[in-house]
Scaffold this motif. Structure first.
Motif, PDB file in Angstrom:
ATOM      1  N   VAL A 141      42.504 -21.890   8.473  1.00 29.72           N
ATOM      2  CA  VAL A 141      43.569 -21.107   7.514  1.00 29.72           C
ATOM      3  C   VAL A 141      44.986 -21.302   7.740  1.00 29.72           C
ATOM      4  CG1 VAL A 141      43.584 -19.019   8.904  1.00 29.72           C
ATOM      5  CG2 VAL A 141      43.342 -18.780   6.338  1.00 29.72           C
ATOM      6  N   MET A 142      45.336 -21.741   8.779  1.00 33.13           N
ATOM      7  CA  MET A 142      46.581 -21.918   9.021  1.00 33.13           C
ATOM      8  C   MET A 142      47.391 -22.747   8.039  1.00 33.13           C
ATOM      9  SD  MET A 142      46.725 -23.856  12.723  1.00 33.13           S
ATOM     10  CE  MET A 142      48.423 -23.135  13.289  1.00 33.13           C
ATOM     11  N   GLY A 143      47.060 -23.852   7.624  1.00 29.65           N
ATOM     12  CA  GLY A 143      47.751 -24.651   6.861  1.00 29.65           C
ATOM     13  C   GLY A 143      48.540 -25.690   7.678  1.00 29.65           C
ATOM     14  N   PRO A 144      49.003 -26.800   6.865  1.00 30.56           N
ATOM     15  CA  PRO A 144      49.747 -27.802   7.687  1.00 30.56           C
ATOM     16  C   PRO A 144      51.158 -27.366   8.060  1.00 30.56           C
ATOM     17  CG  PRO A 144      49.789 -28.313   5.195  1.00 30.56           C
ATOM     18  CD  PRO A 144      48.804 -26.976   5.530  1.00 30.56           C
ATOM     19  N   TRP A 191      44.757 -26.326   2.247  1.00 32.89           N
ATOM     20  CA  TRP A 191      44.150 -27.584   2.508  1.00 32.89           C
ATOM     21  C   TRP A 191      45.345 -28.366   3.389  1.00 32.89           C
ATOM     22  CZ3 TRP A 191      39.797 -29.321   1.284  1.00 32.89           C
ATOM     23  CH2 TRP A 191      38.798 -28.635   0.183  1.00 32.89           C
ATOM     24  N   PHE A 192      44.750 -29.175   4.374  1.00 27.76           N
ATOM     25  CA  PHE A 192      45.612 -30.184   5.079  1.00 27.76           C
ATOM     26  C   PHE A 192      45.561 -31.459   4.388  1.00 27.76           C
ATOM     27  CE2 PHE A 192      43.787 -26.949   8.154  1.00 27.76           C
ATOM     28  CZ  PHE A 192      45.066 -26.736   9.089  1.00 27.76           C
ATOM     29  N   ASP A 193      44.336 -31.634   3.776  1.00 22.75           N
ATOM     30  CA  ASP A 193      44.322 -32.892   3.162  1.00 22.75           C
ATOM     31  C   ASP A 193      43.142 -32.806   2.000  1.00 22.75           C
ATOM     32  OD1 ASP A 193      44.238 -35.520   2.052  1.00 22.75           O
ATOM     33  OD2 ASP A 193      43.517 -36.544   3.874  1.00 22.75           O
ATOM     34  N   GLY A 203      53.971 -39.161  10.368  1.00 23.39           N
ATOM     35  CA  GLY A 203      54.382 -37.973  11.019  1.00 23.39           C
ATOM     36  C   GLY A 203      53.882 -36.500  10.893  1.00 23.39           C
ATOM     37  N   SER A 204      52.955 -36.529   9.941  1.00 23.98           N
ATOM     38  CA  SER A 204      52.280 -35.366   9.788  1.00 23.98           C
ATOM     39  C   SER A 204      51.180 -35.092  10.827  1.00 23.98           C
ATOM     40  CB  SER A 204      51.553 -35.379   8.329  1.00 23.98           C
ATOM     41  OG  SER A 204      50.518 -36.125   8.198  1.00 23.98           O
TER      42      SER A 204
END
Length: 380
Positions: A156-159, A290-292, A136-137
């Protein structure tokens, strides 16, 4: 969903808003006023904040049949994007104002206000793709059109902010397709030229803007042996990798061009050298988003300019927000300046982003452990 469409006054944001309407969302258009002075931002189409843009945005909203508002974000823009731009250059670093605008304005001030007003998402005309993962991410990917891809400035926006973002143009094959769609919808911006340059530098003269704001700070231009080869009016006006505008009084012994290797604002000194000395063997950044995040050391690609080519690297992250990228031996990466964004990719997927703090030249001794502070054996 209730969607706030950011209308810049250009063709991309207008078509993105139109696609959001077609998807059945309840769309409201908003134009961000980033300056209270009509003279501060340029006229014409060079920048994304010209004084004609608000009118173009209003006309696009009228064609789409959606409500339209202008939000005054000029104070936030001046305090974050413009102030950061000046502070970074004064410190000898090279910022990317588009990255900071996405971080502080479009996906902070704008998004936070939208959420407070009950909107579910913010829609923009950026060229990037969002994919929903099995858990779902969401993952940020490069756009279908490599020439228009803007994932670099969005990293730079992030999750958390990505979860409330919409990029309807991510799957568009080319800008010509966007223009054709705008024309078919009757949008007058279909032939409007692309914006470029820094929107708040009215005449496009970045060095003049910096000199006006930071004042004259003359000093020497030296080679790597410390010999004075020229002078300058402000070290802040130079960036690593720069060749033009050095006005050196003494040519290099071998007659070859010289480039800026480092900027030392405390000593008001600009250091120049050969193109080979610009080659980078490793990059260290901080303030990672980080996104991952990678676990251990991973092979991936890094990109240091909005339209630069990605290069292979081995990347590792630390818990304190530092990132180290050791560039592959067969990659030729040159002219990376402190202050730039380094974005980490796994194929088309954005893993994360950090701000460059220092670089290690090719051939320099590799540090035994990752560090995020300045070193004496690296380019500052």
């Amino acid at each position: 969903m209730r969607v706030l469409a950011a209308l810049s006054g250009g063709v991309d944001s207008a078509v993105a808003a139109a696609r959001a309407v077609d998807a059945g969302h309840d769309v409201v258009g908003v134009h961000m006023a980033l300056s209270r002075s009509r003279d501060q931002f340029r006229t014409g189409s060079r920048g994304c904040c010209s004084i004609e843009d608000a009118g173009d945005a209003r006309r696009a909203a009228d064609v789409l049949g959606i409500p339209y508002y202008v939000w005054d974000l000029s104070e936030q823009f001046e305090e974050t994007v413009v102030a950061d731009f000046l502070t970074e250059y004064a410190a000898g670093r090279t910022p990317n104002p588009c990255v900071r605008c996405n971080e502080h304005i479009k996906f902070a001030a704008l998004l936070d206000k939208a959420v407070a007003l009950g909107f579910d998402a913010v829609c923009t005309g950026h060229y990037a793709r969002i994919e929903t993962l099995p858990d779902g991410s969401r993952a940020l990917h490069r756009a279908a059109d490599p020439a228009k891809d803007q994932s670099y400035v969005l990293a730079v926006m992030g999750p958390e902010r990505l979860a409330r973002a919409m990029f309807p143009l991510g799957d568009v094959s080319s800008k010509d397709v966007t223009r054709a769609e705008a024309a078919a919808r009757g949008l007058s911006v279909s032939t409007k030229p692309d914006s470029y340059d820094i929107c708040f530098v009215a005449d496009g003269d970045t060095q003049g803007f910096l000199r006006e704001r930071l004042g004259s700070q003359p000093g020497p231009v030296v080679d790597t042996a410390g010999e004075v080869v020229g002078t300058h009016d402000g070290a802040y006006a130079y960036t690593v990798g720069q060749r033009r505008g050095l006005a050196l009084g003494r040519p290099a012994p071998d007659g070859r061009p010289r480039y800026v290797l480092s900027v030392e604002p405390v000593r008001r000194t600009v250091v120049v050298g050969s193109a080979e000395e610009l080659r980078v063997g490793a990059i260290v950044g901080d303030e990672a988003v980080w996104f991952d995040a990678p676990v251990g050391e991973v092979a991936c690609h890094v990109q240091v300019r909005a339209h630069g080519a990605p290069v292979g690297a081995r990347v590792r992250a630390s818990a304190d927000g530092a990132v180290e990228a050791v560039i592959d031996d067969d990659a030729d990466l040159r002219g990376v300046a402190p202050g730039q964004s380094v974005v980490v990719y796994d194929g088309s997927r954005v893993l994360g982003q950090a701000t460059v703090t220092w670089t290690r030249p090719v051939g320099a001794a590799q540090p035994a452990a990752m560090a995020c502070g300045p070193r004496t054996d690296v380019h500052p």
